[in-house]
Design a protein around this motif. Structure first.
Motif, PDB file in Angstrom:
ATOM      1  N   PHE A   1      10.291  -4.389   9.501  1.00 48.52           N
ATOM      2  CA  PHE A   1      11.407  -5.286   9.163  1.00 48.52           C
ATOM      3  C   PHE A   1      12.531  -5.183  10.196  1.00 48.52           C
ATOM      4  N   ASP A   2      12.854  -3.970  10.600  1.00 50.48           N
ATOM      5  CA  ASP A   2      13.985  -3.760  11.514  1.00 50.48           C
ATOM      6  C   ASP A   2      13.744  -4.335  12.906  1.00 50.48           C
ATOM      7  N   ILE A   3      12.457  -4.372  13.356  1.00 45.91           N
ATOM      8  CA  ILE A   3      12.196  -4.863  14.723  1.00 45.91           C
ATOM      9  C   ILE A   3      11.759  -6.326  14.741  1.00 45.91           C
ATOM     10  N   MET A   4      11.731  -6.975  13.582  1.00 39.91           N
ATOM     11  CA  MET A   4      11.347  -8.387  13.543  1.00 39.91           C
ATOM     12  C   MET A   4      12.346  -9.224  14.344  1.00 39.91           C
TER      13      MET A   4
ATOM     14  N   ILE B   1      16.198   2.171  -5.761  1.00 42.79           N
ATOM     15  CA  ILE B   1      17.195   1.159  -6.090  1.00 42.79           C
ATOM     16  C   ILE B   1      18.391   1.188  -5.156  1.00 42.79           C
ATOM     17  N   GLU B   2      18.774   2.384  -4.681  1.00 42.85           N
ATOM     18  CA  GLU B   2      19.914   2.447  -3.760  1.00 42.85           C
ATOM     19  C   GLU B   2      19.574   1.804  -2.421  1.00 42.85           C
ATOM     20  N   ALA B   3      18.355   2.023  -1.945  1.00 36.72           N
ATOM     21  CA  ALA B   3      17.918   1.370  -0.712  1.00 36.72           C
ATOM     22  C   ALA B   3      17.895  -0.143  -0.906  1.00 36.72           C
ATOM     23  N   ALA B   4      17.470  -0.577  -2.086  1.00 36.48           N
ATOM     24  CA  ALA B   4      17.463  -2.012  -2.383  1.00 36.48           C
ATOM     25  C   ALA B   4      18.884  -2.568  -2.362  1.00 36.48           C
TER      26      ALA B   4
ATOM     27  N   ALA C   1      10.615  -9.644   0.414  1.00 33.02           N
ATOM     28  CA  ALA C   1       9.461  -8.740   0.367  1.00 33.02           C
ATOM     29  C   ALA C   1       9.903  -7.286   0.411  1.00 33.02           C
ATOM     30  N   LEU C   2      10.823  -6.972   1.314  1.00 36.28           N
ATOM     31  CA  LEU C   2      11.298  -5.590   1.425  1.00 36.28           C
ATOM     32  C   LEU C   2      12.142  -5.214   0.212  1.00 36.28           C
ATOM     33  N   LEU C   3      12.966  -6.139  -0.247  1.00 36.91           N
ATOM     34  CA  LEU C   3      13.795  -5.877  -1.423  1.00 36.91           C
ATOM     35  C   LEU C   3      12.911  -5.575  -2.632  1.00 36.91           C
ATOM     36  N   ALA C   4      11.896  -6.413  -2.848  1.00 34.43           N
ATOM     37  CA  ALA C   4      10.987  -6.204  -3.974  1.00 34.43           C
ATOM     38  C   ALA C   4      10.249  -4.872  -3.852  1.00 34.43           C
ATOM     39  N   THR C   5       9.895  -4.499  -2.630  1.00 27.82           N
ATOM     40  CA  THR C   5       9.199  -3.231  -2.408  1.00 27.82           C
ATOM     41  C   THR C   5      10.067  -2.053  -2.824  1.00 27.82           C
TER      42      THR C   5
ATOM     43  N   ASN D   1       0.810  -1.213   0.000  1.00 27.89           N
ATOM     44  CA  ASN D   1       0.000   0.000   0.000  1.00 27.89           C
ATOM     45  C   ASN D   1       0.847   1.267   0.000  1.00 27.89           C
ATOM     46  N   GLY D   2       2.120   1.120  -0.328  1.00 33.56           N
ATOM     47  CA  GLY D   2       2.984   2.277  -0.511  1.00 33.56           C
ATOM     48  C   GLY D   2       3.590   2.862   0.743  1.00 33.56           C
ATOM     49  N   HIS D   3       3.388   2.215   1.919  1.00 37.90           N
ATOM     50  CA  HIS D   3       3.971   2.720   3.168  1.00 37.90           C
ATOM     51  C   HIS D   3       5.347   2.066   3.364  1.00 37.90           C
ATOM     52  N   ILE D   4       6.297   2.503   2.543  1.00 35.47           N
ATOM     53  CA  ILE D   4       7.587   1.814   2.480  1.00 35.47           C
ATOM     54  C   ILE D   4       8.386   1.995   3.768  1.00 35.47           C
ATOM     55  N   ASP D   5       8.388   3.192   4.321  1.00 42.05           N
ATOM     56  CA  ASP D   5       9.162   3.433   5.544  1.00 42.05           C
ATOM     57  C   ASP D   5       8.597   2.638   6.720  1.00 42.05           C
ATOM     58  N   GLU D   6       7.253   2.527   6.788  1.00 42.67           N
ATOM     59  CA  GLU D   6       6.638   1.752   7.855  1.00 42.67           C
ATOM     60  C   GLU D   6       6.973   0.268   7.692  1.00 42.67           C
TER      61      GLU D   6
END
Length: 770
Positions: free
Chosen positions: A169-172, A193-196, A182-186, A159-164
């Motif tokens: 992901f970070d607290i999993m 692309i740099e974040a990926a 999932a996060l990479l594909a997002t 749903n486009g809430h990439i930062d959320e």
């Protein structure tokens, strides 16, 4: 469960379903024979009961998969015993059938929940895009596994809430491959692309799917070098890895590198081969594409269609047809490509033959045949096919609408165009720039500049074509000031003028006699907008100077042109020479035209008219002989008018129309009333060596007068009359129609092959300057 009915005398219609109420009151459905519990050992009774629950649960799941929610509910209510799986099966079934409200009710009524119950409901909230409720449920969960975390992560990501998603992901506490991918594909899908890349580097080892995902992200950004670097670093590659790189090189025109990888690839499938065929076709190297195509052991529809399209694009329609006939697996795209190919090559007969043989058609098929007829000049058949399309029940797409609107514009069928506009609005296409621009052109060409303005205002995102259409429209209608006002607004809105804009601006100046303004725009457009004048700009200027009688300046401008003048430029000078009676200059212009375009009948006629106006009848005869000797035929003049969705065509002295007697009688009456207003027949405009009486008779029944008379008799009072002529309106008809508009109190709009004339109360918008 209880159902409440409405109108019991008719078929049952259920208003409310409550999956929870009166569960105890429901009668159980018998699925298995009853066995006396006293006759069995206790452990066997427990085993049978457990087995029965499994069967009940399996039946519920089966009903839900078939969309039979009510049947599943009846089984669920009839169960003597239920376990968590029973409840979960119902909840999951409701969610898969988009009955979210019922799933929510059952979840809230569950006597006890397991982790599956929470995950199923969490997934339901995410699927329903209710992320707030999903997060609330997630925070309430007594226990979470990696599935729970991945569900929330995917919900935010999709749903486009990439930062959320990244925060989740970070607290999993535990991450698996699905979490990382999932996060990479997002990141990749959203162009980050740099974040990926940074995420990719955090993990020491990755599956091949992750490498492919990162590589695809670079390719999506057209970063071929970076994608190739990822490809070269991959510890293992699968078919997707090879095919992705090969396809991208091919699509971007780097065919040598694509071929190198293709030859190295250890695993070639039909997609690999098809990528190479399509790549060569897209880059115009059809013979090489055919070589690869012939090597393919297994060919799919895509590869066949790519080759057929390649031959169509390079106008080898014969080879395209050979492949089409040999194709064992034709799909609708194959047929559409061939129909389009024939239409583009002006072979509308073959296009129609294929169209009629199609086993199935879609909106593209109809759009192709409609466009084919329109491009071949058969506008009436194009509109007929459009009507057939609507009768066939085919959904109209943007292409169909645009094509038929453009056809309406070409032959100026205003009423049908308005009806199509209404359908277009209902379909929701009006605000788009692509269709909106077609509507603008249609209203401008049909003589309704006011409605064109309304459409212009409704276009959400106007492009340079939108502005150019309005500027040119106002210019052709004789509203030069309004055209120049639009030009100013265009610049104020930050839209940069292009060469087409300046043609419209110069035409506006030409049609309204604004010589100085036109000169200013012409000489400043290179400095102000970086536009280098082309032959069309020079032709506008020759026309502007010539109409104003500045023939010497027009000649000087031709001499200063940085390229050789074309026939249109000399034609503008010839037209100006005829207008101002300069036979010598007209002959000079005509000589140049005959060298460039010896088949141009219009120029022979113009020079002949110039001779006739000077009384040089021998030269007129010579021009007619030359016209005959070149095999060129003069285009006959005719006019047409649309009444009740039907086109009525008239030629000079036409007596074939069913209403001829009534039309001629009405014209006789109009002529008497015009003479009372001071009308004198302009016999000097008859370019034949005959007596004055015969000249007057020849002018009396010109096609535009017949069309105007018929329209007055048949178009309801209060509505404008719209007449189209394929040639320029003659001066006598122009004078006559001005008076007719005053006598009958009607607004008459006449479109000739050069411009529009709006006649109202004895005045024309051209100001007699055309």
């Amino acid at each position: 469960m209880r159902f409440r009915k409405v109108n019991s005398s008719t078929s049952s219609r259920f208003l409310h379903i409550d999956p929870i109420s009166d569960l105890k009151a429901a009668k159980p459905l018998s699925l298995t024979p009853k066995v006396s519990e006293d006759a069995k050992p206790q452990h066997m009774a427990a085993s049978v009961a457990s087995s029965n629950i499994v069967k009940w649960n399996m039946s519920i799941t089966k009903h839900m998969r078939n969309g039979e929610c009510e049947s599943a509910l009846r089984l669920f209510k009839s169960m003597p015993r239920k376990n968590c799986v029973s409840w979960n099966s119902m909840i999951s079934g409701y969610l898969s059938n988009n009955r979210f409200d019922l799933a929510h009710q059952l979840f809230n009524q569950m006597p006890q929940r397991d982790l599956v119950s929470w995950n199923v409901m969490l997934g339901g909230y995410v699927k329903n895009k209710n992320l707030g409720a999903a997060r609330l449920l997630f925070d309430q969960m007594p226990k979470r596994d990696v599935v729970s975390w991945n569900t929330m992560l995917s919900g935010y990501a999709q749903n486009g809430h990439i930062d959320e998603a990244r925060r989740i992901f970070d607290i999993m506490p535990v991450k698996n491959e699905i979490s990382w991918n999932a996060l990479l594909a997002t990141y990749v899908q959203n162009g980050r692309i740099e974040a990926a890349r940074r995420l990719f580097e955090l993990k020491e080892s990755w599956a091949v799917v992750s490498w492919n995902c990162l590589m695809g992200g670079y390719l999506k950004k057209r970063m071929l070098a970076e994608a190739r670097a990822v490809f070269d670093r991959m510890p293992t590659r699968d078919k997707v890895s090879w095919n992705t790189m090969i396809s991208c090189y091919a699509q971007n025109g780097e065919l040598e590198e694509a071929r190198r990888l293709f030859d190295e690839s250890p695993v070639k499938d039909v997609f690999t081969w098809t990528s190479m065929v399509s790549g060569y076709v897209q880059n115009g190297r059809v013979e090489e594409a055919r070589g690869i195509f012939d090597e393919m052991l297994v060919k799919n529809e895509v590869s066949w269609n790519a080759m057929i399209a390649g031959y169509v694009q390079c106008k080898r329609i014969d080879l395209a047809r050979e492949l089409f006939d040999a194709m064992p697996c034709k799909n609708i795209s194959s047929w559409n490509t061939m129909i389009t190919g024939y239409a583009q090559n002006s072979d509308i007969v073959s296009a129609r033959s294929l169209f009629d043989c199609m086993p199935m058609r879609d909106c593209i098929s109809w759009a192709a045949i409609i466009a084919g007829y329109a491009q071949c000049g058969n506008s009436e058949e194009a509109l007929h096919m459009f009507v057939e399309m609507t009768r066939d029940g085919e959904r109209l797409n943007r292409s169909s609408f645009t094509c038929v609107i453009s056809t309406c514009a070409d032959i100026a069928v205003f009423e049908l165009g308005k009806q199509i506009h209404g359908r277009l609005v209902k379909a929701g296409y009006e605000s788009g720039c692509y269709v909106g621009n077609a509507l603008l052109a249609m209203y401008c060409k049909c003589g309704s500049i006011g409605e064109a303005l309304d459409v212009f205002k409704g276009i959400a995102e106007k492009d340079v074509v939108s502005w150019n259409t309005m500027i040119a429209g106002y210019a052709r209608h004789g509203f030069g000031k309004e055209a120049l006002d639009f030009f100013k607004m265009m610049k104020d809105f930050g839209i940069k003028p292009d060469d087409v804009t300046m043609i419209g601006v110069l035409s506006a100046c030409s049609h309204t006699g604004l010589v100085d303004r036109g000169m200013e725009y012409f000489y400043s457009m290179k400095v102000d907008y970086g536009i280098v004048a082309n032959s069309k700009h020079y032709t506008c200027m020759i026309d502007l100077l010539g109409r104003a009688g500045r023939l010497d300046d027009a000649q000087d401008l031709i001499k200063s042109m940085p390229f050789e003048p074309d026939a249109a430029t000399w034609g503008a000078l010839l037209g100006a020479s005829r207008m101002h009676g300069n036979t010598e200059l007209g002959e000079k212009a005509a000589e140049n035209i005959f060298v460039l375009e010896p088949w141009n009948a219009g120029m022979y006629v113009l020079l002949s008219n110039l001779y006739a106006a000077s009384g040089r009848w021998r030269d007129v005869s010579e021009m007619r002989l030359k016209l005959r000797d070149t095999g060129t035929r003069k285009v006959p003049g005719y006019s047409w008018v649309e009444v009740q969705n039907k086109i009525h065509i008239f030629s000079v002295g036409d007596s074939t129309h069913p209403d001829s007697a009534r039309i001629y009688a009405f014209l006789e009456d109009l002529e008497l009333r015009m003479k009372h207003e001071g009308y004198v027949v302009a016999t000097k405009l008859v370019l034949h060596d005959v007596d004055e009486e015969e000249k007057a008779h020849m002018l009396k029944y010109h096609s535009e007068k017949l069309a105007v008379a018929f329209a007055i008799l048949n178009v309801p009072t209060g509505r404008p009359i719209r007449v189209i002529k394929n040639l320029r309106v003659c001066g006598d008809c122009h004078t006559a129609i001005k008076l007719i508009s005053k006598i009958v109190g009607r607004s008459i709009i006449l479109r000739d092959n050069n411009r529009f004339h709006h006649f109202t109360d004895g005045i024309c918008t051209c100001g007699d300057y055309w």
